[in-house]
Design an enzyme around this catalytic site. Structure first.
Site, PDB file in Angstrom:
ATOM      1  N   GLU B  61       0.793  -1.230   0.000  1.00  0.00           N
ATOM      2  CA  GLU B  61       0.000   0.000   0.000  1.00  0.00           C
ATOM      3  C   GLU B  61       0.819   1.271   0.000  1.00  0.00           C
ATOM      4  O   GLU B  61       0.541   2.211  -0.745  1.00  0.00           O
ATOM      5  CB  GLU B  61      -0.974   0.022   1.191  1.00  0.00           C
ATOM      6  N   HIS B 130     -11.193  -4.303  10.520  1.00  0.00           N
ATOM      7  CA  HIS B 130     -11.826  -4.083   9.210  1.00  0.00           C
ATOM      8  C   HIS B 130     -13.083  -3.222   9.303  1.00  0.00           C
ATOM      9  O   HIS B 130     -13.973  -3.348   8.462  1.00  0.00           O
ATOM     10  CB  HIS B 130     -12.194  -5.428   8.572  1.00  0.00           C
TER      11      HIS B 130
HETATM   12  C1  TPP Z   1      -2.649  -4.449   4.232  1.00  0.00           C
HETATM   13  C2  TPP Z   1      -3.768  -5.197   3.622  1.00  0.00           C
HETATM   14  N1  TPP Z   1      -4.032  -4.985   2.325  1.00  0.00           N
HETATM   15  C3  TPP Z   1      -5.039  -5.657   1.738  1.00  0.00           C
HETATM   16  C4  TPP Z   1      -5.798  -6.542   2.441  1.00  0.00           C
HETATM   17  C5  TPP Z   1      -6.944  -7.290   1.777  1.00  0.00           C
HETATM   18  N2  TPP Z   1      -6.538  -8.686   1.612  1.00  0.00           N
HETATM   19  C6  TPP Z   1      -6.906  -9.603   2.518  1.00  0.00           C
HETATM   20  S1  TPP Z   1      -6.237 -11.092   2.181  1.00  0.00           S
HETATM   21  C7  TPP Z   1      -5.481 -10.519   0.802  1.00  0.00           C
HETATM   22  C8  TPP Z   1      -4.663 -11.447  -0.039  1.00  0.00           C
HETATM   23  C9  TPP Z   1      -3.569 -12.077   0.720  1.00  0.00           C
HETATM   24  O1  TPP Z   1      -2.929 -13.017  -0.053  1.00  0.00           O
HETATM   25  P1  TPP Z   1      -1.856 -13.966   0.575  1.00  0.00           P
HETATM   26  O2  TPP Z   1      -0.905 -13.202   1.410  1.00  0.00           O
HETATM   27  O3  TPP Z   1      -1.261 -14.759  -0.527  1.00  0.00           O
HETATM   28  O4  TPP Z   1      -2.661 -14.912   1.577  1.00  0.00           O
HETATM   29  P2  TPP Z   1      -3.798 -15.985   1.277  1.00  0.00           P
HETATM   30  O5  TPP Z   1      -5.096 -15.305   1.540  1.00  0.00           O
HETATM   31  O6  TPP Z   1      -3.634 -16.461  -0.100  1.00  0.00           O
HETATM   32  O7  TPP Z   1      -3.567 -17.057   2.294  1.00  0.00           O
HETATM   33  C10 TPP Z   1      -5.760  -9.174   0.615  1.00  0.00           C
HETATM   34  C11 TPP Z   1      -5.272  -8.370  -0.516  1.00  0.00           C
HETATM   35  C12 TPP Z   1      -5.508  -6.700   3.812  1.00  0.00           C
HETATM   36  N3  TPP Z   1      -6.237  -7.507   4.589  1.00  0.00           N
HETATM   37  N4  TPP Z   1      -4.475  -6.025   4.367  1.00  0.00           N
END
Ligand code: TPP
Ligand code: MG
Lengths: 340, 330
Positions: B61, B130
């Protein structure tokens, strides 16, 4: 490997799958709301790694953490009650699915802001070193989190000060809808370890024995004071990112092909069979044992649901108490009731 | 000429219109491209404009918002989508230390035609990390302008105006508003971006609110009308700057001020509104301004507790009654 240990791991794989399916069902029936991120497909990661953990090791996890909590020993009823937002949930109904905490079992939380697990983990590890203990911190994160600044900042500090952290990347190839090649210049996350002079390895995250073996070796080194290590486990989530995700960004064929080689299929293939790959001796589980285990987890999960349903909702006073939990008898301004 | 659109669609139309009209407009953020945006706001734009103008970013971000700052410095018009307000906490360096300060620190050499969009607020059991509102922090930063559309029409107008502006604009959207439908006239002339609007006229008290709470205030006003209390409802539409003149005019008529905000009441937007309007209207106020806001609690996960942690229509009705009964009333 002992047969009992294998049995325990297989039991936890089955428990993980059943617990998540049941949670998904309760969510669909409207028992609770919010974001629900389920773990099917990735079970061998949590089970393999955490069966190599000591009770004195700490775990820090993400919002997709129910299974990490269960395998670390948080009672299934307390986890389910938290999903239901009830008073007997492990976070008192204040945190919900994404924020499971259990201090006694050193389950140091589920964090829903991507990239938060890194700094928390190195902070705990810093304390371990200051106290000269031989404990480790296990820090879970998704491959998408490896592009957050905290990943780089924290791995640098961890290596610089030789902090006892096992960084475990659950590489399920997706950051919600963005495939790893569209988010990462170097999609093999373990290779980034060399930027911090830290050992990095990867293993098949669908193979619980392979995961267990590598995690055990790494954790032993970490507890012995050799500094942090990075472990990447290649896996896949069978369901959407959360219950709200329809998953239109990946093909059905892709999902099906991973399902055919998922962690439970691997157990059926490799372990309900004659020979243990590690010791050469036969520790295999037979079909009767498998059925017993399935029955056992079914009962555990149904008991967890019953426990959650029977638990009362928290009151507003519980929320204030949670906020003020650490104030004890401190007088802030003057001795008066707390909330005007 | 007006058509019925959901709030998310109105934003989508606004983006499409500005992108079609100006090649320097581009969108970036997590899952804005192929996925179409977590709340569908960028749906269809990736196919239409390609990946350089609709960029899916890694979860970084601070750096992708900072990328927006750099691009704006050479005259591009980036629209950064931060998936939710909660994650903008990681981008505050780019927003507060850079976007808000570069035009000033450079002695006015640089513009900052950057838009940062973020949905926030309490939605449905999304828990403490959230469910946040950040207006209190952003309002306190000179160099930022903040729009808070409550209706699809305002969402359409204000996003188009934000993109066309040479200042950094933060658009605070509300997660529970995306599905709300309303008439949107795509051709109608828009009011100035930061002008407030009287959503309902009344003579007994003035309710000042913004974003989703402006809609709840209108519902409350309907209930109050049934009891013979005639409330005027002002939707601020903007939190920086604030249209004080419109509020003052209303207060000089009704002499009673109720402020409704979803954010925690302590040091929230309502505190600024109450203080400034008291300074301006002290001579006519028949009662101390009343502020209704969220409890000073992180948002609980449990749905019933979550609901009591922020104002509901009934709370607004009750507060209005209380205000009208206050000792110096009438
Ligand atoms: C700082 C932040 N940015 C965006 C999000 C929204 N978000 C939640 S999970 C996610 C994807 C995460 O992907 P990954 O780290 O690969 O974990 P996975 O869910 O695949 O286990 C996003 C973009 C968030 N929770 N926190
Ligand atoms: Mg992932």
């Amino acid at each position: 490997m002992e047969r009992d240990q294998l049995r325990g791991m297989v039991r936890d794989l089955l428990l993980a799958r059943r617990f998540e399916e049941r949670a998904g069902q309760a969510y669909s029936e409207g028992e609770f709301g919010g974001f629900l991120h389920l773990y099917p497909g990735e079970e061998a990661v949590a089970v393999g790694v955490l069966h190599a953990a000591e009770p004195s090791d700490y775990v820090v996890s993400t919002y997709r953490e129910h299974v990490h909590a269960l395998v670390k020993g948080v009672p299934p009823g307390r986890v389910m009650a938290e999903l239901y937002g009830r008073r007997d949930g492990c976070s008192g109904g204040m945190g919900g699915s994404m924020h499971l905490f259990d201090r006694e079992r050193r389950f140091m939380g589920g964090y829903a802001i991507v990239g938060e697990t890194f700094p928390v983990a190195i902070g705990i590890a810093y304390g371990i070193v200051m106290r000269k203990l031989s404990e480790a911190v296990i820090c879970f994160f998704g491959e998408g989190a490896a592009n957050q600044g905290t990943f780089h900042e924290s791995l640098n500090m961890a290596a610089l000060w030789r902090l006892p952290v096992l960084f475990v990347c659950e590489n399920n190839r997706y950051q919600i809808g963005t495939e790893v090649h569209r988010q990462s210049a170097l999609p093999e996350i373990h290779k980034r370890a060399c930027a911090y002079g830290m050992p990095g390895e990867n293993a098949d995250g669908m193979d619980v024995l392979a995961v267990h073996e590598v995690a055990q070796r790494m954790l032993r080194g970490i507890r012995a004071g050799q500094g942090p290590q990075l472990l990447e486990l290649n896996t896949y989530r069978f369901r959407g990112h959360s219950m709200a995700d329809a998953g239109a960004y990946r093909s059905r064929a892709e999902v099906e092909s991973y399902k055919r080689t998922g962690p439970l299929q691997r157990v059926e293939q490799d372990l309900v069979a004659p020979v243990d790959r590690l010791t050469g001796s036969s520790i295999a589980l037979d079909q009767t044992t498998m059925q017993q285990l399935r029955d056992e987890v079914e009962q555990i999960v149904e008991a967890a649901v019953a426990f959650a349903e029977a638990s009362p909702a928290p009151a507003l006073s519980d929320a204030w108490d949670a906020l003020d939990a650490n104030r004890r008898h401190e007088t802030l301004v003057r001795p008066e009731p707390r909330h005007g | 000429m007006a058509e019925k659109l959901a709030y998310w669609q109105a934003l989508n139309y606004a983006l499409d219109a500005e992108m079609a009209g100006d090649d320097s407009v581009f969108v970036l953020g997590e899952d804005v491209g192929l996925y179409g945006g977590a709340y569908r706001v960028t749906e269809g734009l990736y196919a239409k404009y390609g990946e350089w103008r609709v960029r899916d970013t890694p979860i970084s971000e601070n750096s992708f918002t900072g990328l927006g700052v750099g691009a704006a410095m050479i005259g591009l018009r980036p629209v950064v989508e931060i998936m939710t307000t909660n994650f903008s906490l990681l981008a505050l360096d780019a927003i507060i230390n850079m976007a808000a300060k570069i035009p000033f620190m450079s002695g006015g050499q640089f513009g900052m035609p950057l838009v940062v969009r973020m949905p926030g607020g309490v939605a449905k059991s999304l828990a403490a990390q959230h469910s946040q509102r950040l207006e209190h922090t952003l309002m306190n930063v000179p160099g930022l302008r903040i729009a808070v559309p409550a209706t699809p029409q305002d969402a359409y107008w204000q996003l188009r105006q934000a993109i066309a502006s040479d200042d950094c604009i933060v658009l605070l959207e509300h997660e529970l508003l995306y599905g709300e439908k309303g008439e949107v006239d795509l051709q109608a002339a828009s009011p100035p971006m930061h002008q407030a609007v009287v959503r309902r006229t009344g003579r007994d008290l003035t309710i000042v609110a913004y974003s989703r709470m402006a809609n709840l205030a209108q519902e409350a006003a309907d209930v109050l009308a049934g009891e013979g209390l005639d409330a005027e409802v002002i939707d601020l539409r903007s939190l920086q700057p604030i249209d004080w003149d419109l509020c003052e005019k209303s207060l000089r008529k009704t002499r009673h001020l109720l402020i409704v905000e979803e954010d925690c009441r302590f040091a929230g937007a309502g505190a600024e509104i109450a203080a400034t309007l008291t300074e301006r209207c002290f001579d006519v106020l028949a009662a101390a301004p009343l502020r209704l806001g969220g409890l000073g609690l992180p948002t609980p996960f449990n749905a019933a507790l979550e609901a009591v942690s922020i104002p509901q229509v009934d709370d607004i009705v009750e507060a209005a009654r209380q205000l009208s009964r206050s000792p110096r009333g009438t």
